[in-house]
Write a protein that holds these residues in place. Sequence first.
Motif, PDB file in Angstrom:
ATOM      1  N   LEU A 317      30.425  30.085  35.595  1.00  0.00           N
ATOM      2  CA  LEU A 317      29.029  31.045  35.722  1.00  0.00           C
ATOM      3  C   LEU A 317      28.654  31.327  36.761  1.00  0.00           C
ATOM      4  O   LEU A 317      27.616  32.329  37.392  1.00  0.00           O
ATOM      5  CB  LEU A 317      27.685  30.198  34.757  1.00  0.00           C
ATOM      6  CG  LEU A 317      28.333  30.339  33.175  1.00  0.00           C
ATOM      7  CD1 LEU A 317      27.958  29.420  32.693  1.00  0.00           C
ATOM      8  CD2 LEU A 317      29.083  31.287  32.786  1.00  0.00           C
ATOM      9  N   ASP A 318      27.866  30.252  38.698  1.00  0.00           N
ATOM     10  CA  ASP A 318      27.349  30.069  39.183  1.00  0.00           C
ATOM     11  C   ASP A 318      27.752  30.901  40.238  1.00  0.00           C
ATOM     12  O   ASP A 318      27.871  31.525  41.460  1.00  0.00           O
ATOM     13  CB  ASP A 318      27.197  28.637  39.607  1.00  0.00           C
ATOM     14  CG  ASP A 318      25.874  27.398  39.106  1.00  0.00           C
ATOM     15  OD1 ASP A 318      25.664  28.241  37.782  1.00  0.00           O
ATOM     16  OD2 ASP A 318      26.456  26.154  39.464  1.00  0.00           O
ATOM     17  N   HIS A 319      29.198  31.191  40.164  1.00  0.00           N
ATOM     18  CA  HIS A 319      29.899  31.879  41.649  1.00  0.00           C
ATOM     19  C   HIS A 319      31.153  33.396  40.678  1.00  0.00           C
ATOM     20  O   HIS A 319      31.428  33.575  41.386  1.00  0.00           O
ATOM     21  CB  HIS A 319      31.159  30.916  42.008  1.00  0.00           C
ATOM     22  CG  HIS A 319      30.831  29.985  42.925  1.00  0.00           C
ATOM     23  ND1 HIS A 319      29.688  29.932  43.729  1.00  0.00           N
ATOM     24  CD2 HIS A 319      29.650  28.519  41.999  1.00  0.00           C
ATOM     25  CE1 HIS A 319      28.808  29.040  44.181  1.00  0.00           C
ATOM     26  NE2 HIS A 319      29.179  27.753  42.826  1.00  0.00           N
ATOM     27  N   PHE A 320      30.777  33.341  39.488  1.00  0.00           N
ATOM     28  CA  PHE A 320      31.213  33.937  38.958  1.00  0.00           C
ATOM     29  C   PHE A 320      30.521  35.356  38.018  1.00  0.00           C
ATOM     30  O   PHE A 320      30.663  34.729  36.752  1.00  0.00           O
ATOM     31  CB  PHE A 320      33.149  33.748  37.950  1.00  0.00           C
ATOM     32  CG  PHE A 320      33.856  34.237  37.330  1.00  0.00           C
ATOM     33  CD1 PHE A 320      34.861  35.289  38.195  1.00  0.00           C
ATOM     34  CD2 PHE A 320      34.181  34.653  36.157  1.00  0.00           C
ATOM     35  CE1 PHE A 320      35.607  36.734  37.290  1.00  0.00           C
ATOM     36  CE2 PHE A 320      35.058  35.963  35.318  1.00  0.00           C
ATOM     37  CZ  PHE A 320      34.761  36.488  36.096  1.00  0.00           C
ATOM     38  N   ASP A 321      30.836  36.465  38.155  1.00  0.00           N
ATOM     39  CA  ASP A 321      29.931  37.974  37.509  1.00  0.00           C
ATOM     40  C   ASP A 321      30.715  38.124  36.556  1.00  0.00           C
ATOM     41  O   ASP A 321      30.424  39.145  35.324  1.00  0.00           O
ATOM     42  CB  ASP A 321      29.794  39.414  38.607  1.00  0.00           C
ATOM     43  CG  ASP A 321      28.565  38.231  39.132  1.00  0.00           C
ATOM     44  OD1 ASP A 321      28.088  37.009  38.264  1.00  0.00           O
ATOM     45  OD2 ASP A 321      28.551  39.091  40.748  1.00  0.00           O
ATOM     46  N   GLY A 322      32.347  38.001  36.023  1.00  0.00           N
ATOM     47  CA  GLY A 322      33.278  38.395  34.983  1.00  0.00           C
ATOM     48  C   GLY A 322      32.783  38.305  33.511  1.00  0.00           C
ATOM     49  O   GLY A 322      32.257  36.929  33.300  1.00  0.00           O
ATOM     50  N   THR A 323      33.855  38.472  32.427  1.00  0.00           N
ATOM     51  CA  THR A 323      33.774  37.825  32.259  1.00  0.00           C
ATOM     52  C   THR A 323      34.098  36.201  31.801  1.00  0.00           C
ATOM     53  O   THR A 323      35.551  36.011  32.323  1.00  0.00           O
ATOM     54  CB  THR A 323      34.318  38.563  30.464  1.00  0.00           C
ATOM     55  OG1 THR A 323      33.533  40.290  30.359  1.00  0.00           O
ATOM     56  CG2 THR A 323      34.630  37.691  29.284  1.00  0.00           C
ATOM     57  N   VAL A 324      33.739  35.120  30.680  1.00  0.00           N
ATOM     58  CA  VAL A 324      33.629  33.901  30.507  1.00  0.00           C
ATOM     59  C   VAL A 324      33.885  33.801  28.579  1.00  0.00           C
ATOM     60  O   VAL A 324      32.406  33.962  28.440  1.00  0.00           O
ATOM     61  CB  VAL A 324      32.975  33.133  31.080  1.00  0.00           C
ATOM     62  CG1 VAL A 324      33.029  31.483  30.981  1.00  0.00           C
ATOM     63  CG2 VAL A 324      32.407  33.568  32.275  1.00  0.00           C
ATOM     64  N   ALA A 325      34.897  32.836  28.732  1.00  0.00           N
ATOM     65  CA  ALA A 325      34.589  32.414  27.699  1.00  0.00           C
ATOM     66  C   ALA A 325      35.460  31.396  27.717  1.00  0.00           C
ATOM     67  O   ALA A 325      35.896  31.043  27.895  1.00  0.00           O
ATOM     68  CB  ALA A 325      35.539  33.591  26.175  1.00  0.00           C
ATOM     69  N   ILE A 326      34.740  30.475  26.342  1.00  0.00           N
ATOM     70  CA  ILE A 326      34.916  29.149  25.500  1.00  0.00           C
ATOM     71  C   ILE A 326      34.923  29.474  24.467  1.00  0.00           C
ATOM     72  O   ILE A 326      34.720  29.462  23.189  1.00  0.00           O
ATOM     73  CB  ILE A 326      33.608  28.345  26.199  1.00  0.00           C
ATOM     74  CG1 ILE A 326      32.052  28.560  25.834  1.00  0.00           C
ATOM     75  CG2 ILE A 326      33.460  28.113  27.856  1.00  0.00           C
ATOM     76  CD1 ILE A 326      30.809  27.771  25.761  1.00  0.00           C
ATOM     77  N   LEU A 327      36.233  28.096  23.872  1.00  0.00           N
ATOM     78  CA  LEU A 327      36.604  27.474  23.390  1.00  0.00           C
ATOM     79  C   LEU A 327      37.197  25.913  22.923  1.00  0.00           C
ATOM     80  O   LEU A 327      38.038  25.662  24.174  1.00  0.00           O
ATOM     81  CB  LEU A 327      37.546  28.651  21.914  1.00  0.00           C
ATOM     82  CG  LEU A 327      39.078  28.876  22.668  1.00  0.00           C
ATOM     83  CD1 LEU A 327      39.281  29.822  21.833  1.00  0.00           C
ATOM     84  CD2 LEU A 327      39.075  29.522  23.433  1.00  0.00           C
ATOM     85  N   PRO A 328      37.871  25.816  21.962  1.00  0.00           N
ATOM     86  CA  PRO A 328      38.674  24.699  21.924  1.00  0.00           C
ATOM     87  C   PRO A 328      40.035  25.184  21.446  1.00  0.00           C
ATOM     88  O   PRO A 328      39.782  26.138  20.590  1.00  0.00           O
ATOM     89  CB  PRO A 328      38.583  23.764  20.466  1.00  0.00           C
ATOM     90  CG  PRO A 328      37.164  24.045  20.681  1.00  0.00           C
ATOM     91  CD  PRO A 328      36.533  25.430  20.613  1.00  0.00           C
ATOM     92  N   ASP A 329      40.807  24.479  21.143  1.00  0.00           N
ATOM     93  CA  ASP A 329      42.424  25.347  20.461  1.00  0.00           C
ATOM     94  C   ASP A 329      42.534  24.400  18.770  1.00  0.00           C
ATOM     95  O   ASP A 329      43.285  25.350  18.530  1.00  0.00           O
ATOM     96  CB  ASP A 329      43.503  24.350  20.852  1.00  0.00           C
ATOM     97  CG  ASP A 329      43.728  23.458  21.951  1.00  0.00           C
ATOM     98  OD1 ASP A 329      42.360  22.109  21.513  1.00  0.00           O
ATOM     99  OD2 ASP A 329      44.612  22.769  21.529  1.00  0.00           O
TER     100      ASP A 329
END
Length: 390
Positions: A317-329
């Motif tokens: 998040l500190d270095h990337f302005d694109g889309t970020v997603a988080i999840l478990p499998d």
Amino acid sequence: MKYIVVLGDGMADEPLDELGGLTPLEYADTPNMDRVAREGACGMLRTVRDEYDPGSDVANLSVLGYDPGTCYTGRGPLEAASMGIDMGPEDVAYRFNLVTLRGGVLEDFNAGHITSEEGAALIRSLEGSVEGVEFHPGISYRNLMVVKGGRGAETTPPHDITGQTADPHLPTGPDAPLLRQCMAAAEAAFADHPVNRARLAAGKLPATTIWPWSGGKRPSLPLFRERWGLSGGMISAVDLLNGIARYAGMEVISVAGATGFLDTDYAAKARSALEAIERLDFVYVHIEAPDEAGHMGSATEKVRAIEGVDGVVGTILDHFDGTVAILPDHPTPIHLKTHTRDPVPFAIRGGIRDNTVVYSEQEAAKGAFGLLEGPAFLSLLFGREPAVRQ
């Protein structure tokens, strides 16, 4: 647009008394995952349909947009691809664990997290022991065998039966006699092996035999770039994930210090993701540690692993302005020490926003995305349907 998905394997769980009625995800300090939820939107994802065992193979295929019903043959061939093993069309590849099986009870599904070097020495002692079977060392307890002209078998993942009597769970079906012969050969070869003598002398669990499971023939996956029009990369220390990536034509990105265990180098994974996204459109960062802690039944280690995942998210998040997603499998509940097929929470920053302010199982269930089926996740993330169907 560019996209980074951070997947904490087995990160979801159930409320625990020892954590004051909270899940490990709720209890852990996760300001960065909470930021993704707060600045984006959440939902729940069903990654494993009822007809499948809740394994990381089926779950990660689903998250990556593939319908297991049309492409899944077993875990073994996926790991074979990662290990560079060329399978013939009639070959069946089985994953096998080095395990501690004594007195008829499966004491430990990973032989005390045996090292890769120890495992390789044990597996060398099996070469030529069973006609028509190749044994290939992998990482730690995770290894592979290829049955020439195999016909398949019904098997049980060893992490599902830790502490249980093994006999009711032994392989059945066409390849079962051969697989049991391999187990017997391993038991004989390992009984007085120098590796086990040294481990016992050091107070460690021995690897007493092998446990074959999840066999299959070579699958066919549509290429990721052809389906989505995007270049993709995989960061994982686990052969399964790297095998999926190879079949999908994604770049497999090796990270020094990534171990697939609790001691993995989280910071190195985050740096590698940021470097990779400079040349790729999509990067999938898989982190195994929460799942390992779940199999251990350790809430303390699971919380620590989740906080490690959160550190990866923070650096991104500190270095990337694109889309970020988080999840478990999938969930790996502490009290069960194995996987379940319950839906998992996800959060996406880079599109719509909802009213969620923290990332957790309960909060994600209230999110704007609702409940989705696994293969729909990437369509949601990318905002379009795949160009090439399965």
